[in-house]
Design a protein around this motif. Structure first.
Motif, PDB file in Angstrom:
ATOM      1  N   THR A   3     -66.466  41.630 -17.423  1.00  0.00           N
ATOM      2  CA  THR A   3     -66.590  42.455 -16.237  1.00  0.00           C
ATOM      3  C   THR A   3     -65.732  43.703 -16.382  1.00  0.00           C
ATOM      4  O   THR A   3     -64.544  43.632 -16.685  1.00  0.00           O
ATOM      5  CB  THR A   3     -66.189  41.665 -14.973  1.00  0.00           C
TER       6      THR A   3
ATOM      7  N   GLY B 205     -79.192  37.812 -16.850  1.00  0.00           N
ATOM      8  CA  GLY B 205     -77.883  38.441 -16.695  1.00  0.00           C
ATOM      9  C   GLY B 205     -76.778  37.462 -17.015  1.00  0.00           C
ATOM     10  O   GLY B 205     -76.922  36.261 -16.782  1.00  0.00           O
ATOM     11  N   MET B 206     -75.676  37.978 -17.563  1.00  0.00           N
ATOM     12  CA  MET B 206     -74.540  37.131 -17.894  1.00  0.00           C
ATOM     13  C   MET B 206     -73.293  37.999 -17.945  1.00  0.00           C
ATOM     14  O   MET B 206     -73.276  39.045 -18.599  1.00  0.00           O
ATOM     15  CB  MET B 206     -74.746  36.421 -19.233  1.00  0.00           C
ATOM     16  N   LYS B 207     -72.275  37.579 -17.232  1.00  0.00           N
ATOM     17  CA  LYS B 207     -71.007  38.300 -17.217  1.00  0.00           C
ATOM     18  C   LYS B 207     -69.848  37.315 -17.255  1.00  0.00           C
ATOM     19  O   LYS B 207     -69.966  36.170 -16.795  1.00  0.00           O
ATOM     20  CB  LYS B 207     -70.893  39.155 -15.950  1.00  0.00           C
TER      21      LYS B 207
ATOM     22  N   VAL C  22     -73.755  40.494 -12.140  1.00  0.00           N
ATOM     23  CA  VAL C  22     -74.852  39.742 -12.744  1.00  0.00           C
ATOM     24  C   VAL C  22     -76.161  40.059 -12.029  1.00  0.00           C
ATOM     25  O   VAL C  22     -77.210  40.235 -12.668  1.00  0.00           O
ATOM     26  CB  VAL C  22     -74.556  38.229 -12.690  1.00  0.00           C
TER      27      VAL C  22
ATOM     28  N   ILE D 134     -78.937  31.544 -10.100  1.00  0.00           N
ATOM     29  CA  ILE D 134     -77.658  32.109 -10.531  1.00  0.00           C
ATOM     30  C   ILE D 134     -76.556  31.093 -10.243  1.00  0.00           C
ATOM     31  O   ILE D 134     -76.583  30.412  -9.214  1.00  0.00           O
ATOM     32  CB  ILE D 134     -77.395  33.456  -9.811  1.00  0.00           C
TER      33      ILE D 134
ATOM     34  N   CYS E 252     -70.732  33.856 -15.274  1.00  0.00           N
ATOM     35  CA  CYS E 252     -71.759  33.836 -14.236  1.00  0.00           C
ATOM     36  C   CYS E 252     -73.063  34.270 -14.900  1.00  0.00           C
ATOM     37  O   CYS E 252     -73.095  35.284 -15.599  1.00  0.00           O
ATOM     38  CB  CYS E 252     -71.399  34.769 -13.078  1.00  0.00           C
ATOM     39  N   ALA E 253     -74.112  33.498 -14.710  1.00  0.00           N
ATOM     40  CA  ALA E 253     -75.382  33.791 -15.385  1.00  0.00           C
ATOM     41  C   ALA E 253     -76.537  33.633 -14.408  1.00  0.00           C
ATOM     42  O   ALA E 253     -76.473  32.858 -13.458  1.00  0.00           O
ATOM     43  CB  ALA E 253     -75.576  32.871 -16.594  1.00  0.00           C
TER      44      ALA E 253
END
Length: 717
Positions: free
Chosen positions: A649, A353-355, A368, A305, A341-342
């Motif tokens: 987010t 995950g990705m945000k 994430v 991450i 953020c991934a």
């Protein structure tokens, strides 16, 4: 049309899975395409479960997964720690326990590299080095960020985080032994002051100890017996010898407990045990040191991450072109400065995950991490993706850099509570997390290149391109672009690091071969990732967003402590339950006293409440049917809002929930009495907490209120 992919959950023989409210453990016999599961309450009752059926039940209420629930080491850690997760501890204990955990893991890393041993001299030499690395992390956690989200270097004279006193070599060895005996669960390092009191140590004779050691060695056999099998043989041998000794007038041998046998087996060298049970070649392969990079073979074995600042519309100041932009464009640039953020699976290269958010903070990283253990179908549907984004499960190791958000207590606590190991390579070792670093570069080169508003990393790359005249990509579209590129393009493109295989196919193939650790259930996820607020418990329970939550267990706690303030965790996507901290017993899942709020999001309830206020301002009471209709009408509007937000987010903060509490004027009075039927609590408050203190049944409270048609709702202004 291709058949939908069914993930394989990796359920070990010592794990416990709850399906449809029934607790099962894996049976010793195998089943092609699934498992044979035996009921915990009646092991003679078994049933076949296909992987598809298990996956279907995992998405419904009544599902839970407890990793290592029947592992003696895990049981020992839970019993001696009094709880299961760091998130269940009082806040004052979390920081020190995390410090102990990081110190132990720092020493273990040096031990694996042959830079330290467990002698007094070696420990005294390496402890200052380990604490120096930890001090750097603490400074980064406390550092301030500038407008670009970069760390500001501390100035001379600024206070630094206080240091903790180093443990003695003997104390550190004790901590390490407790970690090893507790199967590396951080809760095993909890202080034991609460257990102070007289203890009686039973000492065995030489013959008893010899016999115990002899049978413990039988565990390292190619027949792979269970500890229960070993203990049954051991008890039979003790009984046989006592039968011979009694007529001769000799003192009878005492039978050590099953727990003592577990301790003896756990004390055996891990390599020797594995070699005895699986063969020497398998042991050499398992315990081999990997010199270059990470040795990863399974999906979710290593999840990386990281954070990345989006270069959309942003003109690099070092390029010297910022002064040439108009004031309007500068304002627009400042408004869309975002961070991505991934999280990526190291083995299959799948994006888990990705945000996107305005700053790289702990909340963004936590969202994430929650995506890693959740299905991403709503995000893929909102972006119009044609491929599924359902890759999820519990990670084994989470690797991150030393950014402040990843070093935060809330993020590290969440990683540990997911039964994963947090690994933060020292600064300057970006190659240890190279996959996610390369992913970010790929995003910048491929995903955003078709859009004319993208800027470039240097003035040479920019050339004669004028971004001021060619801005075409807005923020909501950027979210959809990133999701569609990830799901439809990146996941289905041959990857050089996978030998030409696509990440999506690699995930399907390796999940079918190895399986993945199942994700936590909704109650555990709420206890780990929920937004924490403070409320006062009363006869009606606790009130959150105008809704009352109550159960027998909560009222039992209130009878002991009165109308006190309690910590409450809220899942912004499911208002059917909240989690309430009941002292040292951990988090209790408390149901809403109103029906139909399962899977209702905070945003949906906001819209429904506003509609009810507009339509029924003159009414004093509303029944369930009217409220249910308003929620149904709000579903579509809320879904459209969530689709527009995409991967931005959207997790509500504590302050936002408190403000919503003031705005929502609908109060839901509790029934005259609590729901009928026996309480899961009984006489033990911890019986329904998440998890139990040392028990094997950390079942959240699911006491449901008796639904009565036409129960009224009144306004409380």
């Amino acid at each position: 049309m291709a058949d939908p992919f069914i993930p394989v959950f990796r359920i070990g023989p010592l794990d416990c899975v709850t399906l449809g409210g029934v607790r099962y453990r894996r049976h010793e016999q195998n089943l092609v395409g699934g498992y044979i599961l035996a009921r915990v309450d009646d092991p003679k009752v078994t049933a076949p479960f296909s992987h598809a059926r298990i996956h279907q039940l995992s998405e419904q209420p009544g599902y839970a997964f407890e990793k290592g629930a029947f592992d003696p080491g895990v049981i020992k850690a839970r019993h001696e720690g009094g709880l299961d997760r760091l998130g269940d501890l009082p806040k004052k204990e979390v920081d020190e326990l995390l410090w102990r955990y990081r110190l132990c893991h720092g020493f273990l890393r040096m031990e694996r590299k042959k830079r330290a041993t467990r002698s007094d001299r070696s420990i005294k030499a390496v402890l200052p080095l380990i604490q120096a690395e930890m001090a750097v992390e603490e400074e980064k956690k406390a550092a301030r960020l500038n407008a670009n989200g970069d760390l500001l270097q501390p100035r001379a004279g600024e206070p630094i985080p206080p240091a903790r006193r180093s443990p003695s070599p003997r104390t550190l060895r004790t901590w390490l032994r407790r970690l090893e005996a507790g199967q590396w669960k951080a809760i095993a390092l909890r202080k034991r002051l609460r257990l102070c009191g007289d203890r009686i140590t039973q000492r065995f004779t030489h013959e008893e100890r010899t016999l115990l050691a002899e049978y413990a060695l039988k565990y390292a056999s190619e027949t792979r017996p269970t500890i229960q099998d070993i203990y049954r043989l051991f008890a039979a041998e003790v009984e046989r010898r006592n039968g011979e000794r009694k007529p001769m007038g000799l003192p009878l041998l005492r039978l050590p407990s099953y727990h003592r046998m577990c301790q003896e087996i756990r004390a055996l060298p891990a390599f020797d045990v594995y070699a005895g049970r699986h063969g020497l070649p398998a042991a050499m392969a398992k315990f081999a040191m990997v010199a270059n990079g990470a040795d990863v073979e399974r999906p979710l074995q290593r999840v990386e991450i990281d954070e990345w600042r989006v270069e959309l519309f942003a003109l690099c100041r070092d390029a010297g072109i910022l002064e040439r932009l108009s004031d309007d464009l500068k304002t627009q640039i400042a408004a869309v400065r975002l961070w991505v953020c991934a999280a990526i699976d190291a083995r299959t290269r799948v994006i888990l995950g990705m945000k996107m958010g305005p700053s790289p903070d702990a909340s963004l990283a936590l969202e994430v991490l929650e995506m890693v253990v959740s299905s991403k179908k709503p995000y893929a549907d909102a972006a119009g993706a044609r491929s599924p984004w359902d890759q999820c499960g519990s990670p084994e190791t989470v690797v991150h850099d030393q950014a402040r958000s990843f070093l935060s207590v809330v993020f590290r606590r969440a990683v540990i509570d997911l039964e994963a190991e947090a690994d933060a390579p020292p600064a300057g070792l970006a190659n240890m997390r190279g996959r996610v670093e390369r992913l970010f570069k790929t995003v910048g080169m491929q995903a955003l290149s078709p859009f004319t508003g993208r800027t470039f990393g240097s003035i040479n790359e920019k050339g004669d391109y004028d971004p001021e005249k060619r801005v075409s990509l807005e923020l909501p579209e950027l979210c959809r672009v990133l999701v569609r590129w990830s799901v439809d393009v990146y996941h289905n493109t041959p990857h050089a690091g996978l030998g030409g295989e696509t990440p999506a196919n690699a995930w399907k193939r390796l999940v079918a071969a190895y399986g993945v650790i199942p994700p936590p259930d909704r109650h555990v996820k709420r206890a780990i990732f929920g937004t924490e607020i403070d409320r006062v418990v009363s006869a009606k329970g606790v009130r959150v967003l105008g809704l009352y939550y109550n159960c027998h267990e909560l009222q039992a706690y209130r009878r002991q402590h009165g109308d006190v303030a309690v910590e409450v965790k809220v899942d912004s996507m499911d208002l059917g339950h909240v989690s309430v901290r009941v002292g040292d017993a951990g988090w209790l899942a408390v149901p809403c006293l109103r029906p139909l709020f399962d899977d209702v999001s905070v945003e949906t309830w906001r819209i429904a409440s506003a509609q009810l206020r507009r339509s029924f301002a003159a009414e004093a009471r509303l029944n369930d049917e009217i409220v249910a209709a308003a929620i149904r009408d709000a579903w579509e509007v809320a879904a459209q809002a969530q689709a527009r937000a995409g991967i931005l987010t959207t997790r509500p903060t504590r302050e936002e929930l408190d403000r919503d509490e003031e705005k929502l004027g609908f109060g839901f009075p509790s029934p005259e009495r609590l729901p009928e039927g026996p309480s899961q609590l009984g006489s033990d408050l911890t019986a329904a907490a998440i998890p139990t203190a040392g028990g094997l049944t950390p079942v959240p409270s699911t006491t449901a209120p008796t639904r009565r048609r036409g129960r009224a709702v009144k306004f409380e202004d």
